[in-house]
Design a protein around this motif. Sequence first.
Motif, PDB file in Angstrom:
ATOM      1  N   MET A   1       4.428  -1.729   4.509  1.00 56.03           N
ATOM      2  CA  MET A   1       3.722  -0.705   3.757  1.00 56.03           C
ATOM      3  C   MET A   1       2.273  -1.138   3.588  1.00 56.03           C
ATOM      4  O   MET A   1       1.986  -2.326   3.526  1.00 56.03           O
ATOM      5  CB  MET A   1       4.382  -0.502   2.407  1.00 56.03           C
ATOM      6  N   VAL A   2       1.397  -0.161   3.529  1.00 51.41           N
ATOM      7  CA  VAL A   2      -0.015  -0.440   3.293  1.00 51.41           C
ATOM      8  C   VAL A   2      -0.461   0.273   2.018  1.00 51.41           C
ATOM      9  O   VAL A   2       0.031   1.344   1.677  1.00 51.41           O
ATOM     10  CB  VAL A   2      -0.924  -0.033   4.471  1.00 51.41           C
ATOM     11  N   GLU A  45     -10.502   2.108  10.858  1.00 49.87           N
ATOM     12  CA  GLU A  45     -10.494   0.728  11.354  1.00 49.87           C
ATOM     13  C   GLU A  45      -9.834  -0.214  10.348  1.00 49.87           C
ATOM     14  O   GLU A  45      -9.124  -1.139  10.727  1.00 49.87           O
ATOM     15  CB  GLU A  45     -11.922   0.253  11.664  1.00 49.87           C
ATOM     16  N   GLU A  46     -10.094   0.006   9.053  1.00 53.46           N
ATOM     17  CA  GLU A  46      -9.488  -0.819   8.009  1.00 53.46           C
ATOM     18  C   GLU A  46      -7.970  -0.605   7.962  1.00 53.46           C
ATOM     19  O   GLU A  46      -7.199  -1.552   7.811  1.00 53.46           O
ATOM     20  CB  GLU A  46     -10.102  -0.496   6.644  1.00 53.46           C
ATOM     21  N   ILE A  47      -7.542   0.630   8.112  1.00 58.56           N
ATOM     22  CA  ILE A  47      -6.102   0.923   8.115  1.00 58.56           C
ATOM     23  C   ILE A  47      -5.446   0.265   9.318  1.00 58.56           C
ATOM     24  O   ILE A  47      -4.373  -0.336   9.200  1.00 58.56           O
ATOM     25  CB  ILE A  47      -5.856   2.450   8.097  1.00 58.56           C
ATOM     26  N   ILE A  51      -2.446  -2.475   9.198  1.00 57.71           N
ATOM     27  CA  ILE A  51      -1.177  -2.296   9.922  1.00 57.71           C
ATOM     28  C   ILE A  51      -0.919  -3.508  10.815  1.00 57.71           C
ATOM     29  O   ILE A  51       0.192  -4.042  10.848  1.00 57.71           O
ATOM     30  CB  ILE A  51      -1.205  -0.987  10.742  1.00 57.71           C
ATOM     31  N   THR A  52      -1.950  -3.956  11.518  1.00 56.99           N
ATOM     32  CA  THR A  52      -1.822  -5.140  12.371  1.00 56.99           C
ATOM     33  C   THR A  52      -1.418  -6.347  11.542  1.00 56.99           C
ATOM     34  O   THR A  52      -0.518  -7.100  11.916  1.00 56.99           O
ATOM     35  CB  THR A  52      -3.131  -5.412  13.116  1.00 56.99           C
ATOM     36  N   SER A  53      -2.060  -6.526  10.409  1.00 56.54           N
ATOM     37  CA  SER A  53      -1.756  -7.642   9.516  1.00 56.54           C
ATOM     38  C   SER A  53      -0.314  -7.573   9.030  1.00 56.54           C
ATOM     39  O   SER A  53       0.388  -8.583   8.966  1.00 56.54           O
ATOM     40  CB  SER A  53      -2.720  -7.630   8.336  1.00 56.54           C
ATOM     41  N   PHE A  54       0.145  -6.367   8.702  1.00 50.83           N
ATOM     42  CA  PHE A  54       1.527  -6.184   8.242  1.00 50.83           C
ATOM     43  C   PHE A  54       2.500  -6.622   9.321  1.00 50.83           C
ATOM     44  O   PHE A  54       3.425  -7.394   9.064  1.00 50.83           O
ATOM     45  CB  PHE A  54       1.773  -4.723   7.878  1.00 50.83           C
ATOM     46  N   TYR A  55       2.302  -6.149  10.545  1.00 49.81           N
ATOM     47  CA  TYR A  55       3.228  -6.488  11.623  1.00 49.81           C
ATOM     48  C   TYR A  55       3.180  -7.972  11.985  1.00 49.81           C
ATOM     49  O   TYR A  55       4.180  -8.535  12.415  1.00 49.81           O
ATOM     50  CB  TYR A  55       2.980  -5.631  12.863  1.00 49.81           C
TER      51      TYR A  55
END
Length: 73
Positions: A1-2, A45-47, A51-55
């Motif tokens: 989740m973000v 870009e921040e989202i 998302i990349t960080s979450f995965y």
Amino acid sequence: MVFLTRFNGTTFYLNITHIESVESTPDTVITLTSGKKYIVKEAAEEIAARITSFYQAVPMASTVSRSTSESDE
């Protein structure tokens, strides 16, 4: 989740597995697979970075390699 922020200042968490697209129009519009749309303050870009960080932080079953052998075929 973000974690995201609506334009009225309220914040919420969005389940990223339901995101179909993120667009800058110039506002950032997130479209879910259900067709529902969210307009948020964060840049696209921040989202994408979140998302990349979450995965990267969450182990996913699909990333686990399976050994293959001739006996499996």
